[in-house]
Motif scaffolding. Structure first.
Motif, PDB file in Angstrom:
ATOM      1  N   GLY A 184     -23.406   8.217  20.537  1.00  0.00           N
ATOM      2  CA  GLY A 184     -22.380   9.181  20.903  1.00  0.00           C
ATOM      3  C   GLY A 184     -21.170   8.484  21.489  1.00  0.00           C
ATOM      4  O   GLY A 184     -21.078   7.257  21.499  1.00  0.00           O
ATOM      5  N   VAL A 185     -20.240   9.285  21.971  1.00  0.00           N
ATOM      6  CA  VAL A 185     -19.128   8.777  22.773  1.00  0.00           C
ATOM      7  C   VAL A 185     -19.380   9.168  24.219  1.00  0.00           C
ATOM      8  O   VAL A 185     -19.711  10.322  24.506  1.00  0.00           O
ATOM      9  N   ASP A 186     -19.260   8.214  25.116  1.00  0.00           N
ATOM     10  CA  ASP A 186     -19.368   8.491  26.547  1.00  0.00           C
ATOM     11  C   ASP A 186     -17.982   8.672  27.140  1.00  0.00           C
ATOM     12  O   ASP A 186     -17.072   7.883  26.856  1.00  0.00           O
ATOM     13  N   LEU A 187     -17.831   9.694  27.966  1.00  0.00           N
ATOM     14  CA  LEU A 187     -16.595   9.939  28.706  1.00  0.00           C
ATOM     15  C   LEU A 187     -16.931   9.798  30.186  1.00  0.00           C
ATOM     16  O   LEU A 187     -17.566  10.674  30.776  1.00  0.00           O
ATOM     17  N   TRP A 188     -16.514   8.694  30.780  1.00  0.00           N
ATOM     18  CA  TRP A 188     -16.851   8.372  32.170  1.00  0.00           C
ATOM     19  C   TRP A 188     -15.765   8.911  33.083  1.00  0.00           C
ATOM     20  O   TRP A 188     -14.602   8.524  32.984  1.00  0.00           O
ATOM     21  N   CYS A 189     -16.127   9.822  33.959  1.00  0.00           N
ATOM     22  CA  CYS A 189     -15.168  10.436  34.876  1.00  0.00           C
ATOM     23  C   CYS A 189     -15.932  11.012  36.068  1.00  0.00           C
ATOM     24  O   CYS A 189     -17.112  10.701  36.258  1.00  0.00           O
ATOM     25  N   ASP A 190     -15.288  11.824  36.871  1.00  0.00           N
ATOM     26  CA  ASP A 190     -15.856  12.260  38.143  1.00  0.00           C
ATOM     27  C   ASP A 190     -17.001  13.251  37.969  1.00  0.00           C
ATOM     28  O   ASP A 190     -17.016  14.055  37.028  1.00  0.00           O
ATOM     29  N   THR A 228     -23.451  19.923  18.253  1.00  0.00           N
ATOM     30  CA  THR A 228     -22.903  18.981  19.222  1.00  0.00           C
ATOM     31  C   THR A 228     -23.795  18.967  20.452  1.00  0.00           C
ATOM     32  O   THR A 228     -24.307  20.012  20.882  1.00  0.00           O
ATOM     33  N   LEU A 229     -23.992  17.773  20.987  1.00  0.00           N
ATOM     34  CA  LEU A 229     -24.881  17.586  22.136  1.00  0.00           C
ATOM     35  C   LEU A 229     -24.077  17.114  23.335  1.00  0.00           C
ATOM     36  O   LEU A 229     -23.190  16.261  23.204  1.00  0.00           O
ATOM     37  N   TYR A 230     -24.428  17.646  24.514  1.00  0.00           N
ATOM     38  CA  TYR A 230     -23.751  17.335  25.777  1.00  0.00           C
ATOM     39  C   TYR A 230     -24.823  16.910  26.779  1.00  0.00           C
ATOM     40  O   TYR A 230     -25.638  17.733  27.221  1.00  0.00           O
ATOM     41  N   GLY A 231     -24.828  15.639  27.133  1.00  0.00           N
ATOM     42  CA  GLY A 231     -25.847  15.119  28.036  1.00  0.00           C
ATOM     43  C   GLY A 231     -25.279  14.672  29.358  1.00  0.00           C
ATOM     44  O   GLY A 231     -24.085  14.424  29.492  1.00  0.00           O
ATOM     45  N   HIS A 232     -26.169  14.585  30.382  1.00  0.00           N
ATOM     46  CA  HIS A 232     -25.848  14.126  31.736  1.00  0.00           C
ATOM     47  C   HIS A 232     -25.085  15.194  32.531  1.00  0.00           C
ATOM     48  O   HIS A 232     -24.156  14.879  33.283  1.00  0.00           O
ATOM     49  N   LEU A 233     -25.502  16.434  32.368  1.00  0.00           N
ATOM     50  CA  LEU A 233     -24.858  17.564  33.032  1.00  0.00           C
ATOM     51  C   LEU A 233     -25.514  17.830  34.383  1.00  0.00           C
ATOM     52  O   LEU A 233     -26.480  17.171  34.771  1.00  0.00           O
ATOM     53  N   SER A 234     -24.983  18.813  35.094  1.00  0.00           N
ATOM     54  CA  SER A 234     -25.598  19.260  36.350  1.00  0.00           C
ATOM     55  C   SER A 234     -26.726  20.234  36.043  1.00  0.00           C
ATOM     56  O   SER A 234     -26.760  20.866  34.969  1.00  0.00           O
ATOM     57  N   LEU A 235     -27.641  20.387  36.972  1.00  0.00           N
ATOM     58  CA  LEU A 235     -28.720  21.366  36.803  1.00  0.00           C
ATOM     59  C   LEU A 235     -28.175  22.781  36.694  1.00  0.00           C
ATOM     60  O   LEU A 235     -28.704  23.611  35.950  1.00  0.00           O
ATOM     61  N   SER A 236     -27.104  23.071  37.409  1.00  0.00           N
ATOM     62  CA  SER A 236     -26.524  24.411  37.368  1.00  0.00           C
ATOM     63  C   SER A 236     -25.994  24.750  35.972  1.00  0.00           C
ATOM     64  O   SER A 236     -25.870  25.924  35.614  1.00  0.00           O
ATOM     65  N   SER A 237     -25.700  23.735  35.178  1.00  0.00           N
ATOM     66  CA  SER A 237     -25.134  23.958  33.856  1.00  0.00           C
ATOM     67  C   SER A 237     -26.114  24.629  32.894  1.00  0.00           C
ATOM     68  O   SER A 237     -25.700  25.279  31.933  1.00  0.00           O
ATOM     69  N   ILE A 238     -27.409  24.453  33.139  1.00  0.00           N
ATOM     70  CA  ILE A 238     -28.397  25.068  32.250  1.00  0.00           C
ATOM     71  C   ILE A 238     -29.102  26.246  32.916  1.00  0.00           C
ATOM     72  O   ILE A 238     -29.989  26.860  32.307  1.00  0.00           O
ATOM     73  N   THR A 239     -28.688  26.580  34.115  1.00  0.00           N
ATOM     74  CA  THR A 239     -29.268  27.731  34.818  1.00  0.00           C
ATOM     75  C   THR A 239     -28.654  29.017  34.280  1.00  0.00           C
ATOM     76  O   THR A 239     -27.437  29.180  34.284  1.00  0.00           O
ATOM     77  N   GLY A 240     -29.489  29.911  33.802  1.00  0.00           N
ATOM     78  CA  GLY A 240     -29.003  31.191  33.297  1.00  0.00           C
ATOM     79  C   GLY A 240     -28.474  31.145  31.879  1.00  0.00           C
ATOM     80  O   GLY A 240     -28.028  32.174  31.342  1.00  0.00           O
ATOM     81  N   HIS A 255     -20.913  10.897  33.780  1.00  0.00           N
ATOM     82  CA  HIS A 255     -20.245  10.818  32.484  1.00  0.00           C
ATOM     83  C   HIS A 255     -20.812  11.878  31.554  1.00  0.00           C
ATOM     84  O   HIS A 255     -21.892  12.423  31.789  1.00  0.00           O
ATOM     85  N   LEU A 256     -20.080  12.153  30.497  1.00  0.00           N
ATOM     86  CA  LEU A 256     -20.551  13.047  29.446  1.00  0.00           C
ATOM     87  C   LEU A 256     -20.933  12.221  28.231  1.00  0.00           C
ATOM     88  O   LEU A 256     -20.131  11.423  27.730  1.00  0.00           O
ATOM     89  N   HIS A 257     -22.148  12.406  27.765  1.00  0.00           N
ATOM     90  CA  HIS A 257     -22.548  11.878  26.467  1.00  0.00           C
ATOM     91  C   HIS A 257     -22.298  12.985  25.453  1.00  0.00           C
ATOM     92  O   HIS A 257     -22.923  14.041  25.488  1.00  0.00           O
ATOM     93  N   PHE A 258     -21.352  12.745  24.542  1.00  0.00           N
ATOM     94  CA  PHE A 258     -20.973  13.736  23.534  1.00  0.00           C
ATOM     95  C   PHE A 258     -21.338  13.196  22.155  1.00  0.00           C
ATOM     96  O   PHE A 258     -20.918  12.104  21.777  1.00  0.00           O
TER      97      PHE A 258
END
Length: 230
Positions: A99-105, A147-159, A187-190
């Protein structure tokens, strides 16, 4: 339906860059970063430490007066040697990034690049894994892909609900910290995937040299829609 050249199909979807994080960040504020086995400076650091790797990435961003460091597609890396999730006695070493990694806050918002539905989601909690992950399904001009989005917060998949409709540009997540994201700097793994192969909430983001030809065909370079550095 698959096009002869799926990458060209994706590139031609929009003339302008498509963003998966803050669209107000100009291309000039993205800086490419080399995390490959060829980076001699990185090879001297203890990349088993998320904070050490994070300091290296942060300094690289600051040095170039940028906001986001990006890169990693088809990049052979040493950072996966730190755990057995990618390397065990029964398998060939998986160290080539797909994937492409986007490294940020941490807590950076993540947005859907295209209209979609939620295909699946999961907390891939292994050390060195994705952590919380979302997979979106797209049907654009009668072409289905994911499309896949990895390394998210736990709240991102809640609900979140499978089948939920997502509009292009809608916020779907925020980035997680090292405690939840597999022990990486934020970072985001996209990743773009043509054939999801029955997987749910997970798909290989790193492969071995032995399987590289298949994965490069099934997972084209996400930069064909991000258009970073073009």
């Amino acid at each position: 339906m698959f096009f002869k050249n799926f990458s060209e199909f994706l590139f031609d979807l929009y003339e302008e860059p498509i963003r998966v994080i803050d669209s107000t960040i100009e291309n000039s504020k993205y800086i490419e970063i080399d995390l490959s086995i060829h980076n001699k400076v990185l090879n001297k650091l203890d990349v088993s430490s998320a904070s050490t790797l994070g300091d290296y990435i942060t300094n690289h961003i600051k040095k170039h007066n940028a906001h986001v460091a990006f890169g990693g597609y088809n990049e052979t890396r040493n950072i996966y040697k730190r755990n057995t999730h990618f390397n065990d006695e029964s398998s060939t070493e998986r160290n080539i990034h797909l994937g492409v990694d986007l490294w940020c806050d941490v807590n950076t918002p993540v947005f859907a690049p295209l209209d979609a539905t939620v295909h699946s989601f999961k907390n891939n909690a292994n050390y060195g894994d994705y952590g919380p992950t979302i997979i979106l399904k797209h049907d654009i001009k009668n072409v289905e892909f994911y499309t896949l989005y990895g390394h998210l917060s736990l709240s991102s998949i809640t609900g979140l609900k499978v089948g939920e409709k997502i509009k292009q540009g809608e916020q779907i997540a925020v980035l997680g910290g090292a405690i939840v994201n597999g022990n990486y700097p934020p970072h985001l793994h996209f990743q773009i995937i043509k054939d999801i192969q029955g997987f749910k909430g997970d798909y290989s983001g790193v492969c071995s040299l032995q399987n590289l030809k298949f994965y490069l065909s099934n997972c084209p370079n996400p930069n064909v829609i991000l258009k970073l550095g073009f």
